[in-house]
Scaffold this motif. Structure first.
Motif, mmCIF file in Angstrom:
data_model
loop_
_atom_site.group_PDB
_atom_site.id
_atom_site.type_symbol
_atom_site.label_atom_id
_atom_site.label_comp_id
_atom_site.label_asym_id
_atom_site.label_seq_id
_atom_site.Cartn_x
_atom_site.Cartn_y
_atom_site.Cartn_z
ATOM 1 N N ALA A 320 49.841 -21.921 54.396
ATOM 2 C CA ALA A 320 49.554 -22.749 55.571
ATOM 3 C C ALA A 320 49.554 -24.233 55.218
ATOM 4 O O ALA A 320 50.026 -25.068 56.000
ATOM 5 C CB ALA A 320 48.218 -22.341 56.169
ATOM 6 N N VAL A 321 49.041 -24.582 54.029
ATOM 7 C CA VAL A 321 49.010 -25.992 53.618
ATOM 8 C C VAL A 321 50.424 -26.522 53.425
ATOM 9 O O VAL A 321 50.700 -27.697 53.707
ATOM 10 C CB VAL A 321 48.183 -26.135 52.322
ATOM 11 N N ARG A 322 51.334 -25.677 52.951
ATOM 12 C CA ARG A 322 52.722 -26.121 52.749
ATOM 13 C C ARG A 322 53.501 -26.230 54.061
ATOM 14 O O ARG A 322 54.583 -26.796 54.079
ATOM 15 C CB ARG A 322 53.448 -25.138 51.831
ATOM 16 N N SER A 323 52.992 -25.660 55.117
ATOM 17 C CA SER A 323 53.689 -25.658 56.400
ATOM 18 C C SER A 323 53.288 -26.879 57.216
ATOM 19 O O SER A 323 52.211 -27.453 57.010
ATOM 20 C CB SER A 323 53.355 -24.385 57.183
ATOM 21 N N ALA A 325 51.737 -29.171 60.117
ATOM 22 C CA ALA A 325 50.447 -28.995 60.794
ATOM 23 C C ALA A 325 50.596 -28.425 62.193
ATOM 24 O O ALA A 325 49.640 -27.850 62.731
ATOM 25 C CB ALA A 325 49.713 -30.332 60.844
ATOM 26 N N ARG A 326 51.763 -28.563 62.794
ATOM 27 C CA ARG A 326 51.935 -28.067 64.157
ATOM 28 C C ARG A 326 52.016 -26.540 64.228
ATOM 29 O O ARG A 326 51.914 -25.959 65.319
ATOM 30 C CB ARG A 326 53.194 -28.664 64.778
ATOM 31 N N ILE A 327 52.207 -25.881 63.090
ATOM 32 C CA ILE A 327 52.281 -24.421 63.081
ATOM 33 C C ILE A 327 50.901 -23.854 63.366
ATOM 34 O O ILE A 327 49.919 -24.204 62.712
ATOM 35 C CB ILE A 327 52.808 -23.898 61.730
ATOM 36 N N GLN A 328 50.810 -22.965 64.337
ATOM 37 C CA GLN A 328 49.532 -22.391 64.754
ATOM 38 C C GLN A 328 49.120 -21.236 63.840
ATOM 39 O O GLN A 328 49.974 -20.598 63.208
ATOM 40 C CB GLN A 328 49.634 -21.898 66.192
ATOM 41 N N PRO A 329 47.804 -20.942 63.769
ATOM 42 C CA PRO A 329 47.350 -19.823 62.926
ATOM 43 C C PRO A 329 48.014 -18.495 63.248
ATOM 44 O O PRO A 329 48.296 -17.709 62.335
ATOM 45 C CB PRO A 329 45.843 -19.787 63.189
ATOM 46 N N TRP A 330 48.278 -18.232 64.531
ATOM 47 C CA TRP A 330 48.909 -16.955 64.865
ATOM 48 C C TRP A 330 50.336 -16.881 64.318
ATOM 49 O O TRP A 330 50.820 -15.790 63.967
ATOM 50 C CB TRP A 330 48.894 -16.709 66.370
ATOM 51 N N GLY A 400 45.514 -19.904 58.034
ATOM 52 C CA GLY A 400 45.862 -20.983 58.947
ATOM 53 C C GLY A 400 44.642 -21.736 59.450
ATOM 54 O O GLY A 400 44.665 -22.972 59.572
ATOM 55 N N LEU A 401 43.546 -21.012 59.718
ATOM 56 C CA LEU A 401 42.316 -21.668 60.158
ATOM 57 C C LEU A 401 41.720 -22.526 59.043
ATOM 58 O O LEU A 401 41.277 -23.658 59.282
ATOM 59 C CB LEU A 401 41.297 -20.617 60.604
ATOM 60 N N LEU A 402 41.714 -21.998 57.812
ATOM 61 C CA LEU A 402 41.146 -22.747 56.692
ATOM 62 C C LEU A 402 41.960 -23.993 56.357
ATOM 63 O O LEU A 402 41.418 -24.972 55.838
ATOM 64 C CB LEU A 402 41.060 -21.843 55.457
ATOM 65 N N ALA A 403 43.259 -23.950 56.645
ATOM 66 C CA ALA A 403 44.123 -25.081 56.296
ATOM 67 C C ALA A 403 44.093 -26.194 57.333
ATOM 68 O O ALA A 403 44.616 -27.284 57.079
ATOM 69 C CB ALA A 403 45.560 -24.592 56.113
ATOM 70 N N ARG A 404 43.499 -25.970 58.492
ATOM 71 C CA ARG A 404 43.514 -26.984 59.546
ATOM 72 C C ARG A 404 42.889 -28.311 59.115
ATOM 73 O O ARG A 404 43.422 -29.375 59.416
ATOM 74 C CB ARG A 404 42.810 -26.451 60.792
ATOM 75 N N PRO A 405 41.748 -28.307 58.409
ATOM 76 C CA PRO A 405 41.168 -29.609 58.026
ATOM 77 C C PRO A 405 41.906 -30.296 56.886
ATOM 78 O O PRO A 405 41.598 -31.452 56.569
ATOM 79 C CB PRO A 405 39.730 -29.236 57.578
ATOM 80 N N VAL A 406 42.850 -29.614 56.265
ATOM 81 C CA VAL A 406 43.510 -30.156 55.082
ATOM 82 C C VAL A 406 44.661 -31.055 55.513
ATOM 83 O O VAL A 406 45.497 -30.673 56.338
ATOM 84 C CB VAL A 406 44.028 -29.028 54.172
ATOM 85 N N GLN A 407 44.728 -32.244 54.929
ATOM 86 C CA GLN A 407 45.804 -33.165 55.247
ATOM 87 C C GLN A 407 47.075 -32.733 54.544
ATOM 88 O O GLN A 407 47.095 -32.508 53.342
ATOM 89 C CB GLN A 407 45.418 -34.576 54.802
ATOM 90 N N ARG A 408 48.145 -32.577 55.297
ATOM 91 C CA ARG A 408 49.418 -32.157 54.734
ATOM 92 C C ARG A 408 50.087 -33.302 53.998
ATOM 93 O O ARG A 408 49.830 -34.480 54.251
ATOM 94 C CB ARG A 408 50.374 -31.641 55.832
ATOM 95 N N HIS A 409 51.010 -32.935 53.084
ATOM 96 C CA HIS A 409 51.755 -33.947 52.334
ATOM 97 C C HIS A 409 52.624 -34.761 53.274
ATOM 98 O O HIS A 409 53.371 -34.226 54.093
ATOM 99 C CB HIS A 409 52.656 -33.259 51.295
ATOM 100 N N GLY A 410 52.505 -36.063 53.187
ATOM 101 C CA GLY A 410 53.330 -36.952 53.992
ATOM 102 C C GLY A 410 52.722 -37.285 55.336
ATOM 103 O O GLY A 410 53.274 -38.092 56.073
ATOM 104 N N GLU A 411 51.551 -36.706 55.684
ATOM 105 C CA GLU A 411 50.912 -37.018 56.948
ATOM 106 C C GLU A 411 49.926 -38.181 56.780
ATOM 107 O O GLU A 411 49.466 -38.488 55.688
ATOM 108 C CB GLU A 411 50.171 -35.797 57.477
ATOM 109 N N VAL A 412 49.583 -38.765 57.862
ATOM 110 C CA VAL A 412 48.577 -39.847 57.866
ATOM 111 C C VAL A 412 47.391 -39.369 58.671
ATOM 112 O O VAL A 412 47.522 -38.564 59.589
ATOM 113 C CB VAL A 412 49.161 -41.155 58.443
ATOM 114 N N SER A 413 46.213 -39.852 58.318
ATOM 115 C CA SER A 413 45.010 -39.381 58.981
ATOM 116 C C SER A 413 44.747 -40.055 60.304
ATOM 117 O O SER A 413 43.949 -39.610 61.105
ATOM 118 C CB SER A 413 43.806 -39.618 58.044
#
Length: 417
Positions: A320-323, A325-330, A400-413
């Motif tokens: 999930a972290v490698r995907s 952020a728009r990808i949903q848990p389902w 997917g739920l656990l990865a939601r708070p994690v900032q993805r590579h290349g994203e800005v907060s």
């Protein structure tokens, strides 16, 4: 012409020869540790060739001969997955190496590069298939059986040979699978423009499954080395590591997820490690090998389920972290369910074990007594695949739920100023 020069025939030869050298080394050391170096008639190199044939899905046939009045029957089906894994990792890395630092590669370029490797691999398969042929005399010891076989000139022999067409067919399919999987798993491998969407939908899940399988192998390696250091049986342990460690550890993965394997052990055959498997399967009837039978024999075996759950959740989180952020848990759940179901299918198809040997004289079956025996271990295939899909759904959703708070590579907060 630059792409062809960058990964032409010289690099293809290097990739194939390196892969073969590693497979030969692993198989030879494993068979040496198992005692195959003591086989008569200088058969050791031919046994190594047979191990490589079976490691890539080829067909090795056993044959028996005990004179006009006697018959032997034998069969062996097993894939030394340590040899398979070593070859797949090295050949896959050799295939990807000239393609590194590329964002996109055309389908024609990838097909041409793969074709060079396939041609050389085909020649190697033919050479291995022709080399893997040998016949051995079976020592029946002393006593009545020895007297009878001498009297009727019925000394039992068993040998092996290869089915060349099947070896070539399955060996090429194995290579194709390795190359395709390498492209799907490696994060930096280039893909044709039309397949770039696979980087988002397929590659994270495929990479997660490879991580899961390799994690099990590493855990098994550490456990085996500690066992050898503390309990002895060094030669047997190293034979297991170099020939069948993934067979055992990936079996443990399926058992931890709740799958059931049916099997039986009789006669001189046995499973080298752990001893609990031999105890459960050495029964008059077919036995069920699963978490229930394991924990009934040793209550500590519940850790197989805990280990499977924790490792699966870890790789689901990493997927999930490698995907994006728009990808949903389902969506993570569905992708991991498909990937884990296919992984369970692969383990079930490659992890089957079957071996038997028997001797009959003048129509009297199993005259060999201790020489005759049978070993087989087969999965309940669709149960295992279904459980893989179910576990994948749950783990993928939680990851997917656990990865939601994690900032993805290349994203800005936050929004840019």
């Amino acid at each position: 012409m630059r792409p062809a020069a960058r990964h032409g025939w010289a690099r293809a030869v290097a990739a194939v020869l390196t892969g073969l050298a590693v497979m030969v080394l692993v198989a030879a050391l494993g068979l040496w540790a198992a005692g195959a170096a003591d086989l008569p008639d200088g058969a050791f190199p031919r046994v190594v060739a047979a191990a490589l044939v079976t490691a890539v899905g080829g067909s090795v046939e056993l044959s028996g001969n005990a004179g006009a009045l006697a018959q032997t029957h034998a069969g062996l089906t097993v894939i030394p997955l340590s040899v398979t894994l070593a070859g797949a990792l090295v050949i896959g890395a050799g295939f990807l190496r000239p393609l590194r630092h590329r964002a996109v590669a055309s389908a024609g370029e990838l097909a041409g590069w793969a074709a060079r490797i396939a041609v050389l691999w085909l020649l190697a398969l033919i050479g291995l298939a022709l080399a893997a042929r040998q016949t051995f005399a079976v020592d029946v010891g002393s006593g009545t059986l020895s007297d009878l076989t001498g009297l009727f000139d019925a000394a039992p022999k068993v040998g092996f040979t290869t089915d060349l067409p099947l070896t070539v067919l399955f060996g090429l399919l194995w290579l194709a699978g390795v190359l395709v999987l390498a492209l799907l798993v490696a994060r930096g491998a280039p893909l044709p423009g039309r397949l770039l969407r696979l980087q988002e939908s397929v590659r994270p899940a495929a990479h997660a499954m490879v991580e899961l399988l390799l994690a099990y192998v590493v855990i098994g390696l550490v456990t085996a080395l500690l066992t050898a250091a503390t309990r002895g049986h060094v030669a047997t342990t190293f034979a297991l590591i170099l020939l069948g460690l993934p067979n055992l550890m990936w079996l443990a993965l399926t058992l931890g997820l709740g799958a059931t394997w049916n099997g039986r052990v009789s006669g001189p055959f046995g499973l080298p490690m752990p001893h609990i498997l031999d105890e459960i399967l050495r029964t008059p009837d077919v036995s069920a090998l699963n978490l229930r039978s394991l924990t009934a024999y040793d209550g500590r075996m519940w850790w197989l389920a805990l280990m499977a759950a924790l490792l699966l959740l870890a790789v689901a989180f990493r997927m999930a972290v490698r995907s994006p952020a728009r990808i949903q848990p389902w969506q993570h759940a569905v992708r991991l369910a498909v990937a884990l179901a296919l992984t369970m299918l692969m383990i079930c198809l490659t992890g089957r074990v079957s071996a038997h040997y028997g001797l009959s004289l003048l129509g009297i079956g199993d005259l060999g007594g201790g020489l005759s025996g049978e070993l087989f271990l087969k999965p309940r295939l669709w149960q295992a695949v279904g459980l893989g899909a179910l576990w994948g759904l749950v783990a993928g959703f939680l990851g997917g739920l656990l990865a939601r708070p994690v900032q993805r590579h290349g994203e800005v907060s936050g929004p840019a100023d």
